[in-house]
Motif scaffolding. Structure first.
Motif, PDB file in Angstrom:
ATOM      1  N   ALA A 254      26.893  -6.651 -22.824  1.00  0.00           N
ATOM      2  CA  ALA A 254      26.547  -7.820 -22.154  1.00  0.00           C
ATOM      3  C   ALA A 254      28.116  -8.521 -21.854  1.00  0.00           C
ATOM      4  CB  ALA A 254      25.564  -8.841 -22.614  1.00  0.00           C
ATOM      5  N   GLN A 255      28.640  -8.937 -23.040  1.00  0.00           N
ATOM      6  CA  GLN A 255      30.199  -9.449 -22.656  1.00  0.00           C
ATOM      7  C   GLN A 255      31.109  -8.682 -21.933  1.00  0.00           C
ATOM      8  OE1 GLN A 255      33.389  -8.940 -24.186  1.00  0.00           O
ATOM      9  NE2 GLN A 255      34.122 -10.833 -24.124  1.00  0.00           N
ATOM     10  N   ILE A 256      31.139  -7.316 -21.850  1.00  0.00           N
ATOM     11  CA  ILE A 256      31.859  -6.719 -20.883  1.00  0.00           C
ATOM     12  C   ILE A 256      31.355  -6.871 -19.560  1.00  0.00           C
ATOM     13  CG2 ILE A 256      32.222  -4.445 -20.187  1.00  0.00           C
ATOM     14  CD1 ILE A 256      32.322  -3.560 -23.166  1.00  0.00           C
ATOM     15  N   ILE A 257      30.044  -6.801 -19.106  1.00  0.00           N
ATOM     16  CA  ILE A 257      29.678  -7.092 -17.849  1.00  0.00           C
ATOM     17  C   ILE A 257      29.988  -8.433 -17.396  1.00  0.00           C
ATOM     18  CG2 ILE A 257      27.449  -7.131 -16.637  1.00  0.00           C
ATOM     19  CD1 ILE A 257      26.281  -4.847 -18.403  1.00  0.00           C
ATOM     20  N   THR A 258      29.739  -9.379 -18.374  1.00  0.00           N
ATOM     21  CA  THR A 258      29.973 -10.858 -17.863  1.00  0.00           C
ATOM     22  C   THR A 258      31.558 -11.066 -17.513  1.00  0.00           C
ATOM     23  OG1 THR A 258      28.064 -11.664 -19.396  1.00  0.00           O
ATOM     24  CG2 THR A 258      29.616 -13.344 -18.860  1.00  0.00           C
ATOM     25  N   THR A 259      32.352 -10.434 -18.585  1.00  0.00           N
ATOM     26  CA  THR A 259      33.735 -10.863 -18.143  1.00  0.00           C
ATOM     27  C   THR A 259      34.416  -9.932 -17.200  1.00  0.00           C
ATOM     28  OG1 THR A 259      34.494  -9.446 -19.989  1.00  0.00           O
ATOM     29  CG2 THR A 259      33.908 -11.825 -20.423  1.00  0.00           C
ATOM     30  N   GLN A 260      33.862  -8.739 -17.259  1.00  0.00           N
ATOM     31  CA  GLN A 260      34.557  -7.485 -16.447  1.00  0.00           C
ATOM     32  C   GLN A 260      33.950  -7.444 -15.025  1.00  0.00           C
ATOM     33  OE1 GLN A 260      37.589  -5.798 -16.991  1.00  0.00           O
ATOM     34  NE2 GLN A 260      37.750  -6.740 -19.249  1.00  0.00           N
ATOM     35  N   ILE A 261      32.658  -7.623 -14.817  1.00  0.00           N
ATOM     36  CA  ILE A 261      32.066  -7.380 -13.741  1.00  0.00           C
ATOM     37  C   ILE A 261      31.505  -8.440 -12.814  1.00  0.00           C
ATOM     38  CG2 ILE A 261      30.130  -5.861 -12.767  1.00  0.00           C
ATOM     39  CD1 ILE A 261      32.284  -4.140 -14.003  1.00  0.00           C
ATOM     40  N   ILE A 262      30.763  -9.230 -13.475  1.00  0.00           N
ATOM     41  CA  ILE A 262      30.474 -10.533 -12.652  1.00  0.00           C
ATOM     42  C   ILE A 262      31.422 -11.176 -12.078  1.00  0.00           C
ATOM     43  CG2 ILE A 262      29.131 -12.825 -13.279  1.00  0.00           C
ATOM     44  CD1 ILE A 262      27.312 -11.242 -15.148  1.00  0.00           C
ATOM     45  N   PRO A 263      32.499 -11.668 -12.656  1.00  0.00           N
ATOM     46  CA  PRO A 263      33.416 -12.396 -11.877  1.00  0.00           C
ATOM     47  C   PRO A 263      33.705 -11.885 -10.492  1.00  0.00           C
ATOM     48  CG  PRO A 263      33.891 -12.290 -14.078  1.00  0.00           C
ATOM     49  CD  PRO A 263      32.945 -11.323 -13.821  1.00  0.00           C
ATOM     50  N   LEU A 264      33.741 -10.184 -10.487  1.00  0.00           N
ATOM     51  CA  LEU A 264      34.260  -9.984  -9.241  1.00  0.00           C
ATOM     52  C   LEU A 264      33.163  -9.666  -8.081  1.00  0.00           C
ATOM     53  CD1 LEU A 264      35.848  -6.741 -10.677  1.00  0.00           C
ATOM     54  CD2 LEU A 264      36.956  -8.654 -10.028  1.00  0.00           C
ATOM     55  N   ILE A 265      31.807  -9.610  -8.272  1.00  0.00           N
ATOM     56  CA  ILE A 265      30.925  -9.440  -7.453  1.00  0.00           C
ATOM     57  C   ILE A 265      30.375 -10.614  -6.645  1.00  0.00           C
ATOM     58  CG2 ILE A 265      30.158  -7.207  -8.983  1.00  0.00           C
ATOM     59  CD1 ILE A 265      27.672  -9.025  -9.460  1.00  0.00           C
ATOM     60  N   ASP A 266      29.723 -10.421  -5.534  1.00  0.00           N
ATOM     61  CA  ASP A 266      28.995 -11.684  -4.908  1.00  0.00           C
ATOM     62  C   ASP A 266      27.491 -11.261  -4.805  1.00  0.00           C
ATOM     63  OD1 ASP A 266      31.338 -12.823  -3.539  1.00  0.00           O
ATOM     64  OD2 ASP A 266      31.629 -10.714  -2.577  1.00  0.00           O
ATOM     65  N   TYR A 267      27.084  -9.854  -4.760  1.00  0.00           N
ATOM     66  CA  TYR A 267      25.446  -9.709  -4.901  1.00  0.00           C
ATOM     67  C   TYR A 267      25.552  -8.290  -5.697  1.00  0.00           C
ATOM     68  CZ  TYR A 267      26.131 -12.101  -0.284  1.00  0.00           C
ATOM     69  OH  TYR A 267      26.552 -13.178   0.632  1.00  0.00           O
ATOM     70  N   GLY A 268      24.260  -8.282  -6.064  1.00  0.00           N
ATOM     71  CA  GLY A 268      23.870  -6.968  -6.997  1.00  0.00           C
ATOM     72  C   GLY A 268      22.300  -6.594  -6.795  1.00  0.00           C
ATOM     73  N   ILE A 269      22.242  -5.378  -7.168  1.00  0.00           N
ATOM     74  CA  ILE A 269      20.961  -4.785  -7.081  1.00  0.00           C
ATOM     75  C   ILE A 269      20.875  -3.952  -8.437  1.00  0.00           C
ATOM     76  CG2 ILE A 269      19.293  -3.053  -5.834  1.00  0.00           C
ATOM     77  CD1 ILE A 269      21.362  -3.220  -3.393  1.00  0.00           C
ATOM     78  N   ASP A 270      19.847  -4.585  -9.057  1.00  0.00           N
ATOM     79  CA  ASP A 270      19.744  -4.075 -10.677  1.00  0.00           C
ATOM     80  C   ASP A 270      18.543  -3.340 -10.496  1.00  0.00           C
ATOM     81  OD1 ASP A 270      20.273  -3.481 -13.125  1.00  0.00           O
ATOM     82  OD2 ASP A 270      19.393  -5.285 -13.816  1.00  0.00           O
ATOM     83  N   ILE A 271      18.471  -1.831 -10.701  1.00  0.00           N
ATOM     84  CA  ILE A 271      17.331  -1.131 -10.364  1.00  0.00           C
ATOM     85  C   ILE A 271      16.442  -0.835 -11.932  1.00  0.00           C
ATOM     86  CG2 ILE A 271      16.422   1.082  -9.631  1.00  0.00           C
ATOM     87  CD1 ILE A 271      18.806   1.112  -7.791  1.00  0.00           C
ATOM     88  N   HIS A 272      15.230  -1.264 -11.881  1.00  0.00           N
ATOM     89  CA  HIS A 272      14.398  -0.999 -12.999  1.00  0.00           C
ATOM     90  C   HIS A 272      13.138  -0.339 -12.849  1.00  0.00           C
ATOM     91  CE1 HIS A 272      16.495  -4.039 -15.587  1.00  0.00           C
ATOM     92  NE2 HIS A 272      16.926  -4.470 -14.738  1.00  0.00           N
TER      93      HIS A 272
END
Length: 314
Positions: free
Chosen positions: A122-140
């Motif tokens: 979660a920390q990797i996604i929070t620091t490495q990915i979230i700051p770069l994106i504007d939108y997302g599609i998370d498929i469940h």
């Protein structure tokens, strides 16, 4: 153009890169990576994350994102598409929703690099990915034996999120408030807007749900101007409230409706019978609405969730 760096690797305009982020090692000392695929156009524009497998047993999302990649479905003319087909590698290896210690990644944000495995990812996604994106599609998907009809879940207070949900065009758009410590809420705190797509059930591939995930992604990417092409807008049904109808008795569950069906209050939706043909208990709808989820288990216990009914108006 803004600089894009993931795990210390700079992604330049016009580049397509595969970046492996080292996570940890299995007890066998095998290194586990988080593969991230980036397709960046030469022209600046929105950045969209497409992710699957946050829960390791939800395979439809993994397959949907995999197909987008292997068939090279989307070529950005502006902006960037970031694909993470399988976020929870540990759960995938063990056919489990959670990590080996039972923790749910989607309840572990923002994470901690000295915490549990789920917290570290979660920390990797929070620091490495979230700051770069504007939108997302998370498929469940739904849970074990619980099938969801293709749907988008979004907090209706998020006006931008609701707008892109309509552009995605799933059959149902369901009001779903942000959940504490979830991926979606952590992104929203940084003014990023992530849609949660649900379709099918865990540990079972569902072609219809996979196709709907791909088609909706295509509509959204065209809407955002990231990809070119002609798409037909899809009208969605807005669900303002939903609730599960539960079993009053135990027995053999025989539904008379299918996911996606429209139902009326008082309508018989299913029957529960004993194994000897002596008892038959009807399951009736307590509201007008649509079937957005269905239990596929033939044997149920009293209290089990049977049929998920979405209401258009309260």
């Amino acid at each position: 153009m803004k600089e894009m760096v993931i795990n210390g690797v700079k992604v330049r305009p016009g580049q397509s890169l595969n970046i492996d982020i080292a996570i940890a090692r299995l007890p066998t000392h095998t290194l586990i990576d988080l593969p991230v695929f980036i397709h960046r156009a030469k022209e600046d524009g929105p950045v969209v994350l497409i992710s699957g497998g946050v829960h390791g047993d939800e395979i439809n999302g993994v397959v949907a994102v995999k197909r987008m990649l292997e068939e090279n479905m989307f070529t950005p003319v502006r902006g960037t598409i970031i694909y993470i087909p399988l976020v929870n590698v540990y759960g995938f290896l063990s056919n489990s929703r959670t990590f080996p210690d039972g923790r749910d990644l989607n309840r572990s944000f923002p994470g901690n690099n000295k915490g549990s495995l789920a917290s570290q990812i979660a920390q990797i996604i929070t620091t490495q990915i979230i700051p770069l994106i504007d939108y997302g599609i998370d498929i469940h998907t739904g849970g074990r034996m619980l099938a969801n009809y293709p749907q988008i879940r979004v907090d209706f207070k998020d006006k931008v999120g609701l707008e892109i949900a309509k552009a995605f065009g799933s059959r149902f758009i369901i009001h779903s408030p942000h959940i504490d410590r979830s991926f979606r809420k952590e992104a929203y705190k940084s003014d990023k807007h992530i849609l949660v797509y649900e379709g099918g059930e865990s540990m079972r591939l569902d072609g219809h749900s996979i196709e709907e995930a791909i088609d909706g992604t295509r509509r959204l990417l065209v809407h955002l101007g990231i990809c070119e092409g002609m798409v037909e807008p899809q009208e969605s049904i807005t669900i303002v409230e939903s609730a599960w109808t539960r079993a009053r008795v135990s027995g053999i569950f025989t539904p008379a409706v299918l996911p996606g069906d429209q139902v009326k209050r008082g309508q018989i939706l299913a029957k529960i019978s004993d194994p000897y043909g002596q008892v038959k208990v009807p399951v009736k709808s307590n509201a007008n609405g649509y079937i957005v989820g269905l239990n596929n288990s033939p044997v149920v216990n009293a209290g089990d969730a049977l049929i998920h009914i979405g209401k258009v108006k309260i």
